[in-house]
Design a protein around this motif. Structure first.
Motif, PDB file in Angstrom:
ATOM      1  N   GLU A 128       0.903  -1.079  -0.089  1.00 30.67           N
ATOM      2  CA  GLU A 128      -0.068  -0.093   0.052  1.00 30.67           C
ATOM      3  C   GLU A 128       0.890   1.407   0.142  1.00 30.67           C
ATOM      4  O   GLU A 128       0.246   2.214  -0.616  1.00 30.67           O
ATOM      5  CB  GLU A 128      -0.887   0.193   1.158  1.00 30.67           C
ATOM      6  CG  GLU A 128      -2.165  -1.001   1.213  1.00 30.67           C
ATOM      7  CD  GLU A 128      -2.977  -1.104   2.449  1.00 30.67           C
ATOM      8  OE1 GLU A 128      -2.734  -0.081   3.092  1.00 30.67           O
ATOM      9  OE2 GLU A 128      -3.935  -1.925   2.237  1.00 30.67           O
ATOM     10  N   GLU A 129       2.214   1.295   0.742  1.00 30.91           N
ATOM     11  CA  GLU A 129       2.693   2.582   0.788  1.00 30.91           C
ATOM     12  C   GLU A 129       3.698   2.763  -0.451  1.00 30.91           C
ATOM     13  O   GLU A 129       3.844   3.779  -0.883  1.00 30.91           O
ATOM     14  CB  GLU A 129       3.731   2.287   2.204  1.00 30.91           C
ATOM     15  CG  GLU A 129       2.832   2.336   3.442  1.00 30.91           C
ATOM     16  CD  GLU A 129       3.765   2.173   4.478  1.00 30.91           C
ATOM     17  OE1 GLU A 129       5.141   2.194   4.429  1.00 30.91           O
ATOM     18  OE2 GLU A 129       3.204   2.510   5.591  1.00 30.91           O
ATOM     19  N   ARG A 176       3.541   7.983 -13.535  1.00 26.48           N
ATOM     20  CA  ARG A 176       2.834   9.192 -13.374  1.00 26.48           C
ATOM     21  C   ARG A 176       2.010   9.714 -14.443  1.00 26.48           C
ATOM     22  O   ARG A 176       2.484   9.549 -15.832  1.00 26.48           O
ATOM     23  CB  ARG A 176       3.848  10.382 -13.142  1.00 26.48           C
ATOM     24  CG  ARG A 176       4.432  10.370 -11.787  1.00 26.48           C
ATOM     25  CD  ARG A 176       4.934  11.712 -11.462  1.00 26.48           C
ATOM     26  NE  ARG A 176       3.956  12.766 -11.486  1.00 26.48           N
ATOM     27  CZ  ARG A 176       3.818  13.837 -12.040  1.00 26.48           C
ATOM     28  NH1 ARG A 176       4.518  13.827 -13.172  1.00 26.48           N
ATOM     29  NH2 ARG A 176       2.870  14.831 -11.690  1.00 26.48           N
ATOM     30  N   ASP A 178      -0.237  13.004 -15.799  1.00 27.13           N
ATOM     31  CA  ASP A 178      -0.849  14.450 -15.541  1.00 27.13           C
ATOM     32  C   ASP A 178      -1.172  14.804 -16.723  1.00 27.13           C
ATOM     33  O   ASP A 178      -1.352  16.329 -16.649  1.00 27.13           O
ATOM     34  CB  ASP A 178       0.041  15.308 -14.646  1.00 27.13           C
ATOM     35  CG  ASP A 178       1.466  15.133 -15.027  1.00 27.13           C
ATOM     36  OD1 ASP A 178       1.664  14.803 -16.363  1.00 27.13           O
ATOM     37  OD2 ASP A 178       2.374  15.644 -14.353  1.00 27.13           O
ATOM     38  N   SER A 191      -0.364   2.805  -8.728  1.00 25.78           N
ATOM     39  CA  SER A 191      -0.932   4.015  -8.639  1.00 25.78           C
ATOM     40  C   SER A 191       0.310   5.211  -8.224  1.00 25.78           C
ATOM     41  O   SER A 191       1.229   4.671  -7.882  1.00 25.78           O
ATOM     42  CB  SER A 191      -1.735   4.127  -7.195  1.00 25.78           C
ATOM     43  OG  SER A 191      -1.940   5.428  -6.613  1.00 25.78           O
ATOM     44  N   ALA A 193       0.427   7.394  -6.206  1.00 22.94           N
ATOM     45  CA  ALA A 193       0.467   7.587  -4.883  1.00 22.94           C
ATOM     46  C   ALA A 193       1.808   6.741  -4.296  1.00 22.94           C
ATOM     47  O   ALA A 193       2.276   7.029  -3.367  1.00 22.94           O
ATOM     48  CB  ALA A 193      -0.607   7.446  -4.331  1.00 22.94           C
ATOM     49  N   GLN A 194       1.955   5.480  -4.894  1.00 27.97           N
ATOM     50  CA  GLN A 194       2.810   4.563  -4.489  1.00 27.97           C
ATOM     51  C   GLN A 194       4.625   4.944  -4.984  1.00 27.97           C
ATOM     52  O   GLN A 194       5.273   4.191  -4.281  1.00 27.97           O
ATOM     53  CB  GLN A 194       2.762   3.209  -5.103  1.00 27.97           C
ATOM     54  CG  GLN A 194       1.095   2.570  -4.476  1.00 27.97           C
ATOM     55  CD  GLN A 194       0.751   1.542  -5.256  1.00 27.97           C
ATOM     56  OE1 GLN A 194       0.476   1.414  -6.326  1.00 27.97           O
ATOM     57  NE2 GLN A 194       1.202   0.194  -4.374  1.00 27.97           N
ATOM     58  N   ARG A 231       4.637  13.231   1.096  1.00 24.02           N
ATOM     59  CA  ARG A 231       3.420  12.536   1.147  1.00 24.02           C
ATOM     60  C   ARG A 231       2.411  13.289   1.840  1.00 24.02           C
ATOM     61  O   ARG A 231       1.363  13.547   1.568  1.00 24.02           O
ATOM     62  CB  ARG A 231       3.301  10.999   1.422  1.00 24.02           C
ATOM     63  CG  ARG A 231       3.498  10.062   0.340  1.00 24.02           C
ATOM     64  CD  ARG A 231       3.958   8.531   0.944  1.00 24.02           C
ATOM     65  NE  ARG A 231       4.072   7.840  -0.254  1.00 24.02           N
ATOM     66  CZ  ARG A 231       5.178   7.442  -1.216  1.00 24.02           C
ATOM     67  NH1 ARG A 231       5.719   8.512  -1.180  1.00 24.02           N
ATOM     68  NH2 ARG A 231       5.040   6.693  -2.062  1.00 24.02           N
ATOM     69  N   ASP A 234       1.680  16.061  -0.865  1.00 24.38           N
ATOM     70  CA  ASP A 234       0.666  15.601  -1.885  1.00 24.38           C
ATOM     71  C   ASP A 234       0.750  14.164  -1.821  1.00 24.38           C
ATOM     72  O   ASP A 234       1.476  13.389  -2.634  1.00 24.38           O
ATOM     73  CB  ASP A 234       0.913  16.270  -3.339  1.00 24.38           C
ATOM     74  CG  ASP A 234      -0.216  15.697  -4.253  1.00 24.38           C
ATOM     75  OD1 ASP A 234      -0.791  14.714  -4.091  1.00 24.38           O
ATOM     76  OD2 ASP A 234      -0.232  16.514  -5.201  1.00 24.38           O
ATOM     77  N   ALA A 235      -0.320  13.523  -1.164  1.00 29.15           N
ATOM     78  CA  ALA A 235      -0.617  11.950  -0.850  1.00 29.15           C
ATOM     79  C   ALA A 235      -0.960  11.378  -2.243  1.00 29.15           C
ATOM     80  O   ALA A 235      -0.363  10.169  -2.459  1.00 29.15           O
ATOM     81  CB  ALA A 235      -1.398  11.646   0.223  1.00 29.15           C
ATOM     82  N   SER A 236      -1.371  11.997  -3.128  1.00 28.09           N
ATOM     83  CA  SER A 236      -1.950  11.490  -4.469  1.00 28.09           C
ATOM     84  C   SER A 236      -0.662  11.238  -5.479  1.00 28.09           C
ATOM     85  O   SER A 236      -0.655  10.687  -6.293  1.00 28.09           O
ATOM     86  CB  SER A 236      -3.038  11.783  -4.865  1.00 28.09           C
ATOM     87  OG  SER A 236      -2.941  13.318  -5.267  1.00 28.09           O
ATOM     88  N   ASP A 237       0.269  12.314  -5.379  1.00 23.72           N
ATOM     89  CA  ASP A 237       1.360  12.466  -6.438  1.00 23.72           C
ATOM     90  C   ASP A 237       2.390  13.148  -5.966  1.00 23.72           C
ATOM     91  O   ASP A 237       3.008  14.018  -6.273  1.00 23.72           O
ATOM     92  CB  ASP A 237       0.514  13.335  -7.420  1.00 23.72           C
ATOM     93  CG  ASP A 237       1.660  13.332  -8.722  1.00 23.72           C
ATOM     94  OD1 ASP A 237       2.335  12.535  -8.997  1.00 23.72           O
ATOM     95  OD2 ASP A 237       1.372  14.226  -9.878  1.00 23.72           O
TER      96      ASP A 237
END
Length: 254
Positions: A128-129, A176, A178, A191, A193-194, A231, A234-237
Motif C-alpha cells: 500500500e505504501e 505518473r 498528469d 498508482s 501515490a505509491q 506525501r 501531496d499524498a496522491s502524487d
C-alpha cells in the motif's frame, strides 16, 4: 517556511519544470521517440539503467543502445539471435558494458515471454505504501536467467538500503499521469501515490536545504524519510516534486 508555503513554493517549481521543454535535456527523451507501449517500456528501462553521470553522455549512449537494436527495441528483444547480440559487445557506458547489455536483452525477453512483461512484473508485488518490495521482487525475477554476478549491480535493491534512484525514476516515467507531456502514465495498474522520488545528489541536497530530509546519506533510509515528507505535501502524487527538487538543484543551483 510553513508547510503551506513550502507546498506552494514546490508546486510552483514542479509546474515550471514539468513541461515538454524538460524532455530536450533529459534521458526521458529516448522513450519519447517511440509510440508502441513495449518500445517505450524497454527504451525507458535501458535508458534509466545507464542514467548516471553527465546527462549528455547518458543521452548519447542511450541513443547508441537504440541504434544497436535497430531502433525497434521490443522486436529486437523478442526476436534477436546470437549474431544480433554480437554487435552489442562493444557498448560501454561507465561500468555498464556489452556483456551487461546482452544480459539485459535476454532478461527482458525472459520477462515478456514468461512473466507478462515489465508492467505486470512490477505491479505483482505492490504494497500500500510504496513500490520498494516490488522492485526487490522484480530484480529477483529479472536475474533468473544465467548471468554474471557483476551485472546485478545495475539494478539496485531497495531492501538492501539502496535509494534505487534509477529504477524509481523509471517508475515515475511509466506510472505518473498528469497530461503535462513529460511522464508517460502508461501503467494503469500502479498508482502514482505509491511512487518514490528518484533520490540523487541534486534532489537530496535541495531536500535537505528545504527541511524535507535530515539524513545525510542518499540511501534507502533517506528515501523512506523523503517519501513521508513528500506525501504530507501531496499524498496522491508525491513524486511530482521530483521536478521541483531536480530543477532547483540542476538549473537554479539552489
Amino acid at each position: 517556511m510553513t508547510q503551506n508555503e513550502l507546498r506552494e513554493f514546490l508546486d510552483e517549481k514542479a509546474d515550471l519544470y514539468n513541461h515538454p521543454n524538460f524532455i530536450e535535456s533529459d534521458p526521458i527523451q529516448i522513450p519519447h521517440r517511440f509510440s508502441l507501449k513495449e518500445d517505450i517500456e524497454i527504451a525507458g528501462f535501458l535508458s534509466a539503467t545507464i542514467a548516471w553521470g553527465n546527462r549528455k553522455s547518458i543521452i548519447a549512449n542511450a541513443t547508441r543502445m537504440m541504434d544497436l537494436m535497430g531502433n525497434t527495441p521490443y522486436d529486437f528483444v523478442m526476436s534477436h539471435n546470437e549474431n544480433d547480440l554480437e554487435r552489442l559487445q562493444d557498448f560501454v557506458h561507465r561500468t555498464f558494458n556489452g556483456q551487461d547489455f546482452t544480459t539485459f536483452v535476454k532478461a527482458l525477453r525472459h520477462t515478456y515471454q514468461n512473466h507478462g512483461g515489465l508492467e505486470k512484473l512490477f505491479s505483482r508485488h505492490q504494497d500500500e505504501e510504496n513500490l520498494q518490495q516490488s522492485i526487490h521482487e522484480f530484480r529477483k525475477i529479472f536475474f533468473e536467467i544465467e548471468h554474471q554476478h557483476r551485472t546485478q549491480k545495475h539494478v539496485s535493491d531497495p531492501l538492501n538500503n539502496s535509494a534505487a534512484k534509477r529504477i524509481n525514476m523509471y517508475l515515475r516515467w511509466m506510472v505518473r499521469r498528469d497530461n503535462k507531456g513529460v511522464d508517460f502514465g502508461l501503467w494503469k495498474s500502479i498508482s502514482p501515490a505509491q511512487l518514490s522520488c528518484p533520490l540523487d545528489v541534486h534532489s537530496g541536497n535541495v531536500a535537505r536545504k528545504l527541511g524535507l530530509l535530515t539524513r545525510v546519506q542518499n540511501d534507502g533510509k533517506a528515501l523512506a524519510e523523503l517519501d513521508k515528507t513528500l506525501r504530507l505535501l501531496d499524498a496522491s502524487d508525491p513524486v511530482k516534486y521530483d521536478f521541483a527538487l531536480f530543477g532547483l538543484g540542476v538549473f537554479e543551483h539552489f
